[in-house]
Write a protein that holds these residues in place. Structure first.
Motif, mmCIF file in Angstrom:
data_model
loop_
_atom_site.group_PDB
_atom_site.id
_atom_site.type_symbol
_atom_site.label_atom_id
_atom_site.label_comp_id
_atom_site.label_asym_id
_atom_site.label_seq_id
_atom_site.Cartn_x
_atom_site.Cartn_y
_atom_site.Cartn_z
ATOM 1 N N ASP A 54 71.510 14.544 14.115
ATOM 2 C CA ASP A 54 72.101 14.589 15.441
ATOM 3 C C ASP A 54 73.091 13.434 15.483
ATOM 4 N N LYS A 55 73.556 13.056 16.632
ATOM 5 C CA LYS A 55 74.633 12.059 16.683
ATOM 6 C C LYS A 55 74.264 10.693 16.123
ATOM 7 N N ASP A 56 72.983 10.319 16.147
ATOM 8 C CA ASP A 56 72.605 8.958 15.741
ATOM 9 C C ASP A 56 71.645 8.869 14.567
ATOM 10 N N SER A 57 71.008 9.956 14.199
ATOM 11 C CA SER A 57 69.999 9.858 13.140
ATOM 12 C C SER A 57 69.983 11.136 12.303
ATOM 13 N N CYS A 58 69.309 11.047 11.175
ATOM 14 C CA CYS A 58 69.156 12.207 10.302
ATOM 15 C C CYS A 58 67.862 12.067 9.517
ATOM 16 N N THR A 59 67.444 13.157 8.941
ATOM 17 C CA THR A 59 66.235 13.189 8.131
ATOM 18 C C THR A 59 66.401 14.260 7.060
ATOM 19 N N GLY A 60 65.739 14.094 5.936
ATOM 20 C CA GLY A 60 65.828 15.063 4.864
ATOM 21 C C GLY A 60 65.290 16.416 5.287
ATOM 22 N N ALA A 61 65.777 17.471 4.637
ATOM 23 C CA ALA A 61 65.327 18.837 4.930
ATOM 24 C C ALA A 61 65.188 19.590 3.609
ATOM 25 N N GLY A 62 64.499 20.731 3.660
ATOM 26 C CA GLY A 62 64.320 21.542 2.458
ATOM 27 C C GLY A 62 63.597 20.756 1.382
ATOM 28 N N ARG A 63 64.155 20.768 0.179
ATOM 29 C CA ARG A 63 63.499 20.058 -0.932
ATOM 30 C C ARG A 63 63.483 18.538 -0.754
ATOM 31 N N TYR A 64 64.241 18.029 0.221
ATOM 32 C CA TYR A 64 64.242 16.599 0.526
ATOM 33 C C TYR A 64 63.535 16.317 1.852
ATOM 34 N N GLY A 65 62.697 17.231 2.296
ATOM 35 C CA GLY A 65 61.998 17.085 3.560
ATOM 36 C C GLY A 65 61.089 15.873 3.638
ATOM 37 N N ASP A 66 60.701 15.326 2.506
ATOM 38 C CA ASP A 66 59.850 14.135 2.491
ATOM 39 C C ASP A 66 60.653 12.842 2.575
ATOM 40 N N VAL A 67 61.982 12.939 2.552
ATOM 41 C CA VAL A 67 62.838 11.757 2.641
ATOM 42 C C VAL A 67 63.193 11.560 4.112
ATOM 43 N N ALA A 68 62.496 10.620 4.737
ATOM 44 C CA ALA A 68 62.646 10.386 6.170
ATOM 45 C C ALA A 68 62.286 8.941 6.471
ATOM 46 N N GLN A 69 62.615 8.508 7.667
ATOM 47 C CA GLN A 69 62.242 7.157 8.067
ATOM 48 C C GLN A 69 60.745 6.966 7.888
ATOM 49 N N GLY A 70 60.363 5.858 7.273
ATOM 50 C CA GLY A 70 58.957 5.556 7.037
ATOM 51 C C GLY A 70 58.408 6.100 5.735
ATOM 52 N N ALA A 71 59.189 6.903 5.001
ATOM 53 C CA ALA A 71 58.716 7.441 3.717
ATOM 54 C C ALA A 71 58.383 6.292 2.768
ATOM 55 N N VAL A 72 57.359 6.486 1.974
ATOM 56 C CA VAL A 72 56.909 5.464 1.033
ATOM 57 C C VAL A 72 57.867 5.386 -0.155
ATOM 58 N N VAL A 73 58.202 4.159 -0.526
ATOM 59 C CA VAL A 73 59.014 3.876 -1.705
ATOM 60 C C VAL A 73 58.165 3.021 -2.632
ATOM 61 N N GLU A 74 57.879 3.551 -3.827
ATOM 62 C CA GLU A 74 57.111 2.782 -4.819
ATOM 63 C C GLU A 74 58.052 2.245 -5.881
ATOM 64 N N VAL A 75 57.897 0.970 -6.194
ATOM 65 C CA VAL A 75 58.627 0.343 -7.290
ATOM 66 C C VAL A 75 57.623 0.157 -8.416
ATOM 67 N N ARG A 76 57.906 0.792 -9.558
ATOM 68 C CA ARG A 76 56.983 0.767 -10.693
ATOM 69 C C ARG A 76 57.653 0.126 -11.902
ATOM 70 N N ASP A 77 56.815 -0.291 -12.858
ATOM 71 C CA ASP A 77 57.361 -0.768 -14.127
ATOM 72 C C ASP A 77 57.559 0.431 -15.047
ATOM 73 N N GLU A 78 57.999 0.182 -16.271
ATOM 74 C CA GLU A 78 58.272 1.277 -17.217
ATOM 75 C C GLU A 78 57.031 2.084 -17.575
ATOM 76 N N ASP A 79 55.865 1.469 -17.462
ATOM 77 C CA ASP A 79 54.611 2.159 -17.782
ATOM 78 C C ASP A 79 54.027 2.910 -16.582
ATOM 79 N N GLY A 80 54.680 2.828 -15.435
ATOM 80 C CA GLY A 80 54.203 3.529 -14.244
ATOM 81 C C GLY A 80 53.318 2.701 -13.334
ATOM 82 N N LYS A 81 53.052 1.449 -13.691
ATOM 83 C CA LYS A 81 52.228 0.576 -12.838
ATOM 84 C C LYS A 81 53.013 0.215 -11.581
ATOM 85 N N VAL A 82 52.392 0.382 -10.415
ATOM 86 C CA VAL A 82 53.044 0.077 -9.144
ATOM 87 C C VAL A 82 53.154 -1.439 -8.985
ATOM 88 N N LEU A 83 54.395 -1.909 -8.815
ATOM 89 C CA LEU A 83 54.660 -3.335 -8.633
ATOM 90 C C LEU A 83 54.806 -3.709 -7.169
#
Length: 149
Positions: A54-83
């Motif tokens: 809308d005029k001020d905000s947006c959120t993912g849709a379809g295959r990106y429906g999980d990309v929205a404000q508050g979505a979890v972002v994990e930073v991992r190392d090369e082995d997959g361990k969550v840092l």
């Protein structure tokens, strides 16, 4: 005199113990760096719907429906361990243009909340259920992932 010697010995023992603890733990803590960045969903094809806005905000849709404000972002190392774990902020439409369907936004931009993570050469970043993407250490302060077309 005996009291002075005893107090001096006690203070010296505490100081030596503190120095030993400091030196022993100093080498074991990892250097921390701040991870920040953006997630950008682009949608230049009017027949797709990768995000809704809308005029001020947006959120993912379809295959990106999980990309929205508050979505979890994990930073991992090369082995997959969550840092570190962060969240997406915002969801702001950008790149407005007019076409036959009216005014559209070309991008939906989210900011990644900054988090301290242990220093590594390479990171794997996962947003929601999306596939991980690789971020080199040099990109750490401005990591960017582009989704969509």
């Amino acid at each position: 005199m005996v009291v002075v010697v005893a107090v001096t010995a006690a203070v010296t023992a505490v100081a030596v113990a503190g120095a030993i603890i400091f030196l022993a733990t100093r080498g074991t803590s990892e250097r921390q760096v701040i991870f920040t960045g953006q997630v950008i969903i682009t949608d230049t094809d009017p027949t797709t719907a990768y995000f809704i806005w809308d005029k001020d905000s947006c959120t993912g849709a379809g295959r990106y429906g999980d990309v929205a404000q508050g979505a979890v972002v994990e930073v991992r190392d090369e082995d997959g361990k969550v840092l570190g774990v962060s969240q997406l902020r915002g969801g702001a439409p950008e790149g407005f243009r007019r076409n036959t369907l009216g005014t559209t936004a070309e991008r939906c931009v989210f900011l990644i909340d900054g988090r301290a993570v242990p220093e590594r050469d390479v990171y794997r970043v996962v947003v929601g259920r999306q596939a991980p993407w690789t971020v080199e250490a040099e990109q750490l302060g401005q990591a960017m992932v582009r989704l969509g077309d």
